[in-house]
Design an enzyme around this catalytic site. Sequence first.
Site, PDB file in Angstrom:
ATOM      1  N   ASP A 103       0.715  -1.225   0.043  1.00  0.00           N
ATOM      2  CA  ASP A 103      -0.078  -0.100  -0.091  1.00  0.00           C
ATOM      3  C   ASP A 103       1.009   1.320  -0.019  1.00  0.00           C
ATOM      4  O   ASP A 103       1.861   1.317   0.499  1.00  0.00           O
ATOM      5  CB  ASP A 103      -0.804   0.045   1.209  1.00  0.00           C
ATOM      6  N   GLU A 116       0.849   5.835   0.533  1.00  0.00           N
ATOM      7  CA  GLU A 116       0.228   7.034   0.490  1.00  0.00           C
ATOM      8  C   GLU A 116       0.895   8.092  -0.177  1.00  0.00           C
ATOM      9  O   GLU A 116       2.082   8.057  -0.534  1.00  0.00           O
ATOM     10  CB  GLU A 116       0.311   7.347   2.084  1.00  0.00           C
ATOM     11  N   HIS A 164      -4.575  10.924   5.474  1.00  0.00           N
ATOM     12  CA  HIS A 164      -3.162   9.856   6.117  1.00  0.00           C
ATOM     13  C   HIS A 164      -2.502  10.716   7.716  1.00  0.00           C
ATOM     14  O   HIS A 164      -1.765  10.039   8.239  1.00  0.00           O
ATOM     15  CB  HIS A 164      -2.094   9.427   5.270  1.00  0.00           C
ATOM     16  N   HIS A 207      -5.597   6.574   7.661  1.00  0.00           N
ATOM     17  CA  HIS A 207      -4.963   5.701   6.823  1.00  0.00           C
ATOM     18  C   HIS A 207      -3.356   5.505   6.769  1.00  0.00           C
ATOM     19  O   HIS A 207      -2.595   6.707   7.145  1.00  0.00           O
ATOM     20  CB  HIS A 207      -5.039   5.950   4.976  1.00  0.00           C
ATOM     21  N   ASP A 216      -2.270  -0.519   6.529  1.00  0.00           N
ATOM     22  CA  ASP A 216      -3.221  -0.984   5.784  1.00  0.00           C
ATOM     23  C   ASP A 216      -2.884  -2.240   4.848  1.00  0.00           C
ATOM     24  O   ASP A 216      -3.574  -3.109   4.600  1.00  0.00           O
ATOM     25  CB  ASP A 216      -3.531   0.291   4.478  1.00  0.00           C
TER      26      ASP A 216
END
Length: 244
Positions: free
Chosen positions: A7, A9, A57, A153, A158
Amino acid sequence: MRHVVLDTETTGLEVTQGHRIIEIGCVELVNRKLTGNHYHQYVQPQREIDPGAMEVHGITPDFLADKPTFDRVADEFLAFIDGAELIIHNAPFDVGFIDAELDRLGARRTAVADHCRVTDSLVLARRKHPGQRNSLDALCQRYGVDNSTRTLHGALLDAEILADVFLLMTGGQTSLGLSDDEEGSLDTADNPDGGIRRLPTSRPPLRVMRASAEELARHEQRLDAIAAASGGPVIWREQQSAAE
């Protein structure tokens, strides 16, 4: 079989607008078991972060001020994912951002597809649960995965949550341990029958609980009521007669 659940960001939603990666999180699965190995890196994007993205985030420019730029971590990141099957939720988003970062490397230019295969867990979820919500939070609720710590997040968190969801969604695996040495696992060294655990013959016999006369009478009354309501024979009685 090696999977890497990944994942990211980013500074914003659109890679075409020059938005950049600011966090990468990966966890490793080998033969569908978490190994404990992971890759986690914050990245200095060399640009501003959209306020909307920051609300998602919580990563600020001040926090990223001393973090390395992507070109300084690219080799380590690529070495971690090399040869694996990447599991990503909404893969085009993350792969698009990673490929854009790799494209900036100039002579070292490469792409995710040069290193590994990508499986989109969102596509898998939509096939398995058509017409339903298939966000990561929705899948956590559906499969009973605890995401109570996910107030914001985060790429590594995640990825860890997605790993649990992926295992449950693709195989019904409910034990997500790190090794075969956990309590309750089978030790083939102590089980010459191929890992089959056999009960000892000296174990106490199971206690048999027989129905009382009153319980048998109530059972017959229930069967009579079923017969009256259906207007036909009761299959239970037919099977019982055949067995006798």
